[in-house]
Design a protein around this motif. Structure first.
Motif, short mmCIF file in Angstrom:
data_model
loop_
_atom_site.label_atom_id
_atom_site.label_comp_id
_atom_site.label_asym_id
_atom_site.label_seq_id
_atom_site.Cartn_x
_atom_site.Cartn_y
_atom_site.Cartn_z
N ALA A 13 -61.49 106.21 9.45
CA ALA A 13 -62.03 107.55 9.21
C ALA A 13 -63.30 107.49 8.36
CB ALA A 13 -60.98 108.43 8.52
N GLU A 14 -63.32 106.63 7.35
CA GLU A 14 -64.50 106.53 6.50
C GLU A 14 -65.66 105.87 7.23
OE1 GLU A 14 -65.10 107.82 3.48
OE2 GLU A 14 -63.19 108.83 3.84
N SER A 15 -65.34 104.89 8.09
CA SER A 15 -66.38 104.26 8.88
C SER A 15 -66.99 105.27 9.85
CB SER A 15 -65.80 103.07 9.65
OG SER A 15 -66.82 102.40 10.38
N ALA A 16 -66.13 106.09 10.46
CA ALA A 16 -66.61 107.12 11.37
C ALA A 16 -67.51 108.12 10.64
CB ALA A 16 -65.44 107.85 12.01
N ARG A 17 -67.16 108.41 9.38
CA ARG A 17 -67.97 109.32 8.58
C ARG A 17 -69.38 108.77 8.37
NH1 ARG A 17 -68.82 109.38 2.82
NH2 ARG A 17 -69.74 111.40 2.21
N VAL A 18 -69.48 107.47 8.10
CA VAL A 18 -70.78 106.85 7.90
C VAL A 18 -71.66 107.04 9.14
CG1 VAL A 18 -72.01 104.67 7.57
CG2 VAL A 18 -69.94 105.14 6.26
N TYR A 74 -71.79 118.12 4.22
CA TYR A 74 -71.13 117.92 5.51
C TYR A 74 -70.31 116.63 5.54
CZ TYR A 74 -74.37 121.57 6.99
OH TYR A 74 -75.05 122.74 7.09
N VAL A 75 -69.32 116.59 6.39
CA VAL A 75 -68.50 115.40 6.64
C VAL A 75 -68.07 114.77 5.32
CG1 VAL A 75 -68.25 113.35 8.12
CG2 VAL A 75 -70.02 115.03 8.63
N LYS A 76 -67.31 115.50 4.54
CA LYS A 76 -66.88 115.02 3.23
C LYS A 76 -65.93 113.83 3.37
CE LYS A 76 -69.13 118.14 0.94
NZ LYS A 76 -68.47 119.09 0.04
N PRO A 77 -65.92 112.94 2.39
CA PRO A 77 -65.04 111.75 2.47
C PRO A 77 -63.57 112.14 2.48
CG PRO A 77 -66.04 111.96 0.29
CD PRO A 77 -66.73 112.96 1.17
N THR A 78 -62.76 111.28 3.09
CA THR A 78 -61.32 111.57 3.20
C THR A 78 -60.52 111.01 2.05
OG1 THR A 78 -60.98 109.53 4.51
CG2 THR A 78 -61.48 111.56 5.73
N ARG A 79 -61.19 110.29 1.17
CA ARG A 79 -60.46 109.73 0.02
C ARG A 79 -61.30 109.85 -1.24
NH1 ARG A 79 -60.98 103.11 0.76
NH2 ARG A 79 -63.25 103.06 0.95
N ALA A 114 -75.39 99.60 9.01
CA ALA A 114 -74.22 100.41 8.69
C ALA A 114 -72.94 99.73 9.15
CB ALA A 114 -74.34 101.79 9.35
N ARG A 115 -72.96 99.15 10.34
CA ARG A 115 -71.78 98.48 10.87
C ARG A 115 -71.39 97.27 10.02
NH1 ARG A 115 -73.53 97.64 15.63
NH2 ARG A 115 -74.13 95.45 15.45
N GLN A 116 -72.37 96.47 9.64
CA GLN A 116 -72.07 95.28 8.84
C GLN A 116 -71.58 95.65 7.44
OE1 GLN A 116 -75.33 92.28 9.19
NE2 GLN A 116 -75.86 93.37 11.08
N ALA A 117 -72.17 96.67 6.85
CA ALA A 117 -71.74 97.10 5.52
C ALA A 117 -70.33 97.70 5.58
CB ALA A 117 -72.71 98.13 4.95
N SER A 118 -70.04 98.46 6.61
CA SER A 118 -68.71 99.06 6.75
C SER A 118 -67.65 97.98 6.87
CB SER A 118 -68.67 99.98 7.98
OG SER A 118 -69.54 101.07 7.83
N ALA A 119 -67.95 96.95 7.65
CA ALA A 119 -66.99 95.85 7.83
C ALA A 119 -66.82 95.07 6.52
CB ALA A 119 -67.46 94.92 8.94
N ARG A 120 -67.91 94.81 5.83
CA ARG A 120 -67.83 94.04 4.58
C ARG A 120 -67.03 94.78 3.51
NH1 ARG A 120 -72.80 93.61 3.82
NH2 ARG A 120 -73.02 91.68 5.00
#
Length: 204
Positions: free
Chosen positions: A51-56, A199-204, A39-45
């Motif tokens: 906020a979206e990374s925190a959602r993941v 739950y935890v809907k996306p912010t964008r 998850a961390r590597q995909a979020s960075a890539r």
């Protein structure tokens, strides 16, 4: 029964060295660290905003927490025997296709709780479900590193590939039957689908 007996025995001649290496990698006390690394590597890539990374990570944590709740409830409801017990008593189940091997030992140490459904299967299904809901099901290269030995790592080209290996090693290690893994994975997918939709809907 026969698949796990042949592939998961400590002295199996069917399991390859690469499969044995995978079993050793996935023998971790916690079933979540490698998925958080993915998850961390995909979020960075994908350059996700904070906020979206925190959602993941929130969805991942909620999914895995629910996995343990529903899986342990089910394990003690069905109380199904592990391969080491089943294979050593294969002459007592009324099935002529399950030949007994009284001295059979699995490659992995057998956990001291019931077999069905698989915690590895449900965790893999839930984590994959969350990550594919956010990043899609296409190619996604990343590396998972053992939390206790940084020299041990696995490379994957998709969440699906990681999901598959996370399940298969439980057969190659001799501690699960395939049905338990498949049912567990389906449970995990349902948990992920419910969380992502509600739950935890996306912010964008």
């Amino acid at each position: 029964y026969n698949e796990t007996k042949e592939m998961g025995g400590a002295k199996s001649t069917k399991r390859t060295d690469a499969q044995s290496d995978a079993v050793r990698f996935w023998t971790q006390a916690n079933l979540g660290p490698s998925w958080y690394q993915a998850a961390r590597q995909a979020s960075a890539r994908h350059n996700l905003p904070i906020a979206e990374s925190a959602r993941v990570f929130a969805l991942m944590s909620m999914a895995l927490a629910n996995c343990f709740i529903v899986d342990w409830d089910a394990k003690f409801q069905y109380n199904f025997w592990r391969p080491i017990t089943a294979i050593r008593n294969g002459d007592q189940d009324g099935n002529d296709a399950t030949e007994r091997d009284a001295g059979w030992q699995p490659l992995n140490v057998t956990p001291m709780h019931p077999e069905y459904p698989s915690q590895a299967g449900i965790n893999a299904g839930a984590a994959r479900g969350v990550l594919e809901a956010v990043f899609g099901s296409g190619p996604e290269g990343f590396v998972a590193t053992d939390t206790s030995d940084a020299r041990l790592s696995r490379q994957f080209t998709s969440f699906a590939q990681m999901d598959q290996e996370h399940k298969e090693v439980r057969i190659w290690g001799g501690i699960h039957f395939r049905n338990s893994l498949e049912v567990g994975e389906e449970m995990g997918h349902k948990i992920a689908d419910h969380l992502v939709a509600n739950y935890v809907k996306p912010t964008r």
